[in-house]
Design a protein around this motif. Sequence first.
Motif, PDB file in Angstrom:
ATOM      1  N   ASP A 146      68.934 -13.930 -31.914  1.00 57.58           N
ATOM      2  CA  ASP A 146      68.835 -15.109 -31.048  1.00 57.58           C
ATOM      3  C   ASP A 146      67.844 -16.124 -31.609  1.00 57.58           C
ATOM      4  N   LYS A 147      66.905 -15.644 -32.423  1.00 65.30           N
ATOM      5  CA  LYS A 147      65.866 -16.512 -32.983  1.00 65.30           C
ATOM      6  C   LYS A 147      66.292 -17.160 -34.300  1.00 65.30           C
ATOM      7  N   ALA A 148      67.425 -16.731 -34.843  1.00 58.55           N
ATOM      8  CA  ALA A 148      67.810 -17.142 -36.197  1.00 58.55           C
ATOM      9  C   ALA A 148      68.646 -18.416 -36.203  1.00 58.55           C
ATOM     10  N   ILE A 149      68.494 -19.181 -37.296  1.00 59.72           N
ATOM     11  CA  ILE A 149      69.388 -20.305 -37.578  1.00 59.72           C
ATOM     12  C   ILE A 149      69.977 -20.048 -38.967  1.00 59.72           C
ATOM     13  N   PRO A 150      71.164 -19.447 -39.051  1.00 57.86           N
ATOM     14  CA  PRO A 150      71.758 -19.177 -40.365  1.00 57.86           C
ATOM     15  C   PRO A 150      71.929 -20.462 -41.168  1.00 57.86           C
ATOM     16  N   ALA A 151      71.787 -20.358 -42.481  1.00 61.61           N
ATOM     17  CA  ALA A 151      71.882 -21.540 -43.346  1.00 61.61           C
ATOM     18  C   ALA A 151      73.219 -22.247 -43.205  1.00 61.61           C
ATOM     19  N   LYS A 152      74.265 -21.495 -42.842  1.00 63.88           N
ATOM     20  CA  LYS A 152      75.586 -22.115 -42.721  1.00 63.88           C
ATOM     21  C   LYS A 152      75.645 -23.126 -41.581  1.00 63.88           C
ATOM     22  N   VAL A 153      74.697 -23.078 -40.650  1.00 60.06           N
ATOM     23  CA  VAL A 153      74.670 -24.080 -39.583  1.00 60.06           C
ATOM     24  C   VAL A 153      74.434 -25.466 -40.178  1.00 60.06           C
ATOM     25  N   GLN A 154      73.389 -25.593 -41.001  1.00 59.90           N
ATOM     26  CA  GLN A 154      73.098 -26.886 -41.630  1.00 59.90           C
ATOM     27  C   GLN A 154      74.232 -27.320 -42.555  1.00 59.90           C
ATOM     28  N   SER A 155      74.805 -26.372 -43.294  1.00 55.33           N
ATOM     29  CA  SER A 155      75.890 -26.703 -44.221  1.00 55.33           C
ATOM     30  C   SER A 155      77.094 -27.260 -43.470  1.00 55.33           C
ATOM     31  N   THR A 156      77.444 -26.614 -42.372  1.00 55.48           N
ATOM     32  CA  THR A 156      78.614 -27.025 -41.597  1.00 55.48           C
ATOM     33  C   THR A 156      78.405 -28.389 -40.955  1.00 55.48           C
ATOM     34  N   LEU A 157      77.223 -28.598 -40.390  1.00 55.27           N
ATOM     35  CA  LEU A 157      76.923 -29.891 -39.773  1.00 55.27           C
ATOM     36  C   LEU A 157      77.029 -31.016 -40.801  1.00 55.27           C
ATOM     37  N   ALA A 158      76.487 -30.788 -41.997  1.00 54.94           N
ATOM     38  CA  ALA A 158      76.491 -31.818 -43.033  1.00 54.94           C
ATOM     39  C   ALA A 158      77.899 -32.142 -43.517  1.00 54.94           C
ATOM     40  N   CYS A 159      78.827 -31.202 -43.345  1.00 54.10           N
ATOM     41  CA  CYS A 159      80.216 -31.422 -43.757  1.00 54.10           C
ATOM     42  C   CYS A 159      81.058 -32.039 -42.645  1.00 54.10           C
TER      43      CYS A 159
END
Length: 405
Positions: A313-326
Motif C-alpha cells: 500500500d505504501k509503494a509507487i511502482p516505477a511503471k506508474v510514472q512510465s504509464t502516466l508519461a505515455c
Amino acid sequence: MKKKHILVISQHYYPEQFRINDLTESLVKRGHEVTVVTGIPNFPEGNFFKGYGWFSKREEMIHGVRVIRLPITPRKNNFLTLGLNYLSYVNTGFLWNLFTKVKADIVFTYAQSPITQAIPAVQYAKKHKVPHLLYVLDLWPESVEAVTGVKSLFVLKQIGKLVDYVYKHSDKILSSSKSNIDAIKERNVSDEKLQFWPQYAEDFYAPKESSPETEIIQDGRLNITFAGNLGPGLGLELLPKIVKRLLEESIYNFRFVMIGDGLSKEKLEKMVEKEHLQEHFQFLGRKPAMSIPQYLANSDVAYISLAPNPLFDKAIPAKVQSTLACAKPILASANGEVQQIVKEANCGFVCDAGNEEQLVEKIKEILKLSKEEIQELGKNSLQYSQEHFSKEKLIDELEEMMEEF
C-alpha cells in the motif's frame, strides 16, 4: 552547483533495466563525474547476460558513466540462490572497499531490494569520510516477509538490525513514496534526515501514435497491457480468475497483454493453459524499456497491480510514472498510494488489491467507454505526470540535496 564525483552503489545497472541508468547519465550530462559499483547483470531471468561473467566486462564506460562490476552469484530462480546473490555482492563489495582507489565526494545508494547492497556504501562513506545519501525504494524487512513469506521473528529481527545500521549511517534518506517516510520514522530516524523524492520517467516515455510495429493483436478487442517484471507481490494470479468470470458472463471482447519476465511468469502461463484461457492472454516476453511506449500506444489501457499487503500500500511502482508519461489510462488493482494517484489524476479506474468483483466491474465499465473517452483519460495521465513527476525538477532537487554536504 559545484560539480562532484558521485559514487553510486546499485546492485543492478545497465543492461538491466532500472531507472538508476537514466539518473546517472543525466548527472553526467550536468557535469558531474559518476562511478557506479554494481554486479554482473542477471535480472530478471537469473542468469548472467550474454557477454558478461566473472572474468569479462568487469569495467566499462557507458554513456560517460564509469561502471565497475563486482563478481556475484547469479540469482537463478529460487529464494536460496537469491539470498546467495545478495550476500555475494556484500562480500565482494567489502573486498572492493579494501583496495579501491576511487575518490568520490559523495555516495548515493539506489536501494531497491536488497537493502544489503547499502553495506558497501556505508563502508566506503565511513572510510573516506564522505556523506552517504540513501534512496529507499523498497522497505526492509517488510519486503522480505511480504515477498518471500519468511515469518521467523529471529530472521526478521536480524534484518531489522541491519536496516537500522544502514539508516544510522546515512546522512540523508530519500523515499520514493510518502507512506514509506512514516515507516522509516518508526525506526528512530529523525524528520530532518528524511525527504520525499519520487521517481520520474525517462525521456523516452512519451505519448506515441498507434502503429503496426508491435506484436499486440489488433482485432477490435480491448487490449489491457501489463508491462514490467512478472514477479511475486503483484497479485497477477488474480487475472485468470477475472478472465473466467468475464467469460461466464459472456464477455469476450478483451485481452490481457503481458510484457515482461520474472519469477511468476511460468506459473501464470501454466494457470492460463490449465484453464484454457490462451485466447484472452498474449505473453510477449521481456522487451527493451525504450520500446514500451510503442506497446502502450498500441494498447487501450495499462494494467498496474499489487497484491493485498500493507507494505505494498505504501509503494509507487516505477511503471506508474512510465504509464502516466505515455498518456495512457490506468486500470489499477492496488491500494494506498497507487490508488490515490489514479484518483487524483482522474486517469483511469481503481479497485482494491485482490478484489475480483471490483476488477470485473471496472473492466466492464471500460468496455462501455468510447475511444474518445479513453483518450481523455490518457490526457489526464500526461498532465499529472508533467505536474508531479518532472524529471528536470526532480534532478534539480537532488542536486540541491547533494549541495548541502
